[in-house]
Design a protein around this motif. Structure first.
Motif, short mmCIF file in Angstrom:
data_model
loop_
_atom_site.label_atom_id
_atom_site.label_comp_id
_atom_site.label_asym_id
_atom_site.label_seq_id
_atom_site.Cartn_x
_atom_site.Cartn_y
_atom_site.Cartn_z
N THR A 1 18.61 -4.21 -9.35
CA THR A 1 18.37 -3.88 -10.76
C THR A 1 19.44 -2.96 -11.35
N GLY A 2 20.23 -2.34 -10.48
CA GLY A 2 21.25 -1.42 -10.96
C GLY A 2 20.73 -0.02 -11.24
N HIS A 3 19.45 0.22 -10.95
CA HIS A 3 18.89 1.56 -11.13
C HIS A 3 19.22 2.41 -9.90
N PRO A 4 19.71 3.64 -10.11
CA PRO A 4 20.02 4.50 -8.96
C PRO A 4 18.78 4.73 -8.09
N LEU A 5 19.01 4.74 -6.79
CA LEU A 5 17.90 4.94 -5.86
C LEU A 5 17.19 6.26 -6.12
N VAL A 6 17.96 7.29 -6.51
CA VAL A 6 17.36 8.59 -6.76
C VAL A 6 16.37 8.52 -7.93
N ASP A 7 16.63 7.64 -8.92
CA ASP A 7 15.70 7.49 -10.04
C ASP A 7 14.40 6.84 -9.58
N ASN B 1 0.81 -1.21 0.00
CA ASN B 1 0.00 0.00 0.00
C ASN B 1 0.85 1.27 0.00
N TYR B 2 2.16 1.11 -0.10
CA TYR B 2 3.10 2.22 -0.28
C TYR B 2 4.45 1.62 -0.67
N LEU B 3 5.46 2.47 -0.86
CA LEU B 3 6.80 1.99 -1.26
C LEU B 3 7.76 2.18 -0.09
N PRO B 4 8.00 1.12 0.69
CA PRO B 4 8.90 1.23 1.83
C PRO B 4 10.34 1.55 1.39
N LYS B 5 11.02 2.35 2.17
CA LYS B 5 12.38 2.76 1.85
C LYS B 5 13.30 1.56 1.68
N GLU B 6 13.22 0.59 2.60
CA GLU B 6 14.09 -0.57 2.54
C GLU B 6 13.86 -1.38 1.26
N THR B 7 12.61 -1.45 0.84
CA THR B 7 12.27 -2.20 -0.37
C THR B 7 12.83 -1.50 -1.60
N LEU B 8 12.74 -0.19 -1.65
CA LEU B 8 13.30 0.57 -2.77
C LEU B 8 14.81 0.40 -2.83
N GLN B 9 15.45 0.35 -1.68
CA GLN B 9 16.90 0.13 -1.64
C GLN B 9 17.26 -1.23 -2.23
N THR B 10 16.44 -2.23 -1.93
CA THR B 10 16.68 -3.57 -2.48
C THR B 10 16.50 -3.57 -4.00
N VAL B 11 15.45 -2.92 -4.48
CA VAL B 11 15.20 -2.85 -5.92
C VAL B 11 16.37 -2.16 -6.62
N ALA B 12 16.84 -1.06 -6.04
CA ALA B 12 17.96 -0.32 -6.64
C ALA B 12 19.22 -1.20 -6.71
N ALA B 13 19.50 -1.92 -5.63
CA ALA B 13 20.70 -2.76 -5.59
C ALA B 13 20.62 -3.92 -6.56
#
Length: 240
Positions: free
Chosen positions: A50-56, A36-48
């Motif tokens: 997939t290689g996409h910068p967290l800022v993107d 129901n939202y995008l948790p910070k820790e989950t976004l960090q995992t996705v960035a690591a």
């Protein structure tokens, strides 16, 4: 709704969407649906992974109103405050939502049942004022309808609220220069004509088709367009 996802679950979502167009958006949509939202820790995992910068990822999350970086209520209510809806009474509709829910835009009710937001445009100006709850479009909304709309969604029953819900809005795009249609009936998505324009990038020149369903990000293109690529779009008829 989960408050966060395990790394294994995130990896499953990444693998599920691997190789698809708009895979990052699809991954974030799956996470949003689960938490129901995008948790910070989950976004960090996705960035690591997939290689996409967290800022993107944060850029995507803050650009699309369907995403949230904070936990949302069970129901999401959005009121359009664009010019067309504004002159048709949107401020009064928004005020009625605020009074009924006892929150302001960006807030969630104490019981976590509703989150209230505003949007600048829903692409449905002729139907204004427009409110959207859980994907249902309430066209020509009236102040006296708001309480019934809220209770109807809270109870899961919108059949008796005196309004006409539109679950899906289909757009018809015109070129702003030659005023001719950009729709193609030859190519359809889910049975509805797609929007077709010409795209150019990196010395390539071809067609791109977009879903005509408001809020649907699916596209088809002659060439794969890499992320973070500057693109130019043209009318296929007048080439403006």
């Amino acid at each position: 709704m989960a408050t966060s996802l395990s790394k294994e679950h995130v990896l499953e979502l990444i693998d599920k969407n691997k190789g698809t167009r708009g895979s990052i958006i699809a991954i974030l949509e799956d996470i949003q649906a689960s938490c129901n939202y995008l948790p910070k820790e989950t976004l960090q995992t996705v960035a690591a992974e997939t290689g996409h910068p967290l800022v993107d990822l944060y850029g995507i999350a803050t650009f699309y109103t369907s995403f949230s970086l904070e936990p949302r209520g069970e129901h999401l209510a959005s009121v359009c405050t664009g010019t067309a809806c504004h002159v048709r009474g949107a401020p009064g509709i928004l005020g009625e939502f605020e009074n009924t829910l006892q929150i302001t835009p960006g807030q969630t009710t104490d019981d976590q049942s509703f989150t209230l937001t505003t949007v600048n445009c829903l692409g449905a100006c002729a139907l204004g004022p427009v409110a959207v709850i859980d994907g249902w479009y309430w066209r020509n909304a009236q102040k006296h309808d708001v309480s019934a709309i809220i209770e109807g969604h809270r109870d899961g029953d919108f059949s008796d609220n005196g309004t006409d819900p539109e679950e899906i809005i289909y757009l018809h795009a015109l070129c702003p220069h030659c005023n001719r249609s950009l729709m193609t009936s030859e190519y359809k998505l889910d049975g509805h004509p797609m929007v077709q324009v010409v795209v150019s990038f990196e010395r390539k020149h071809g067609w791109v088709r977009l879903s005509s369903v408001w809020g649907d990000h699916r596209i088809e293109s002659e060439y794969d367009i890499p992320d973070n690529t500057l693109t130019n779009y043209f009318c296929p008829r007048c080439h403006a």
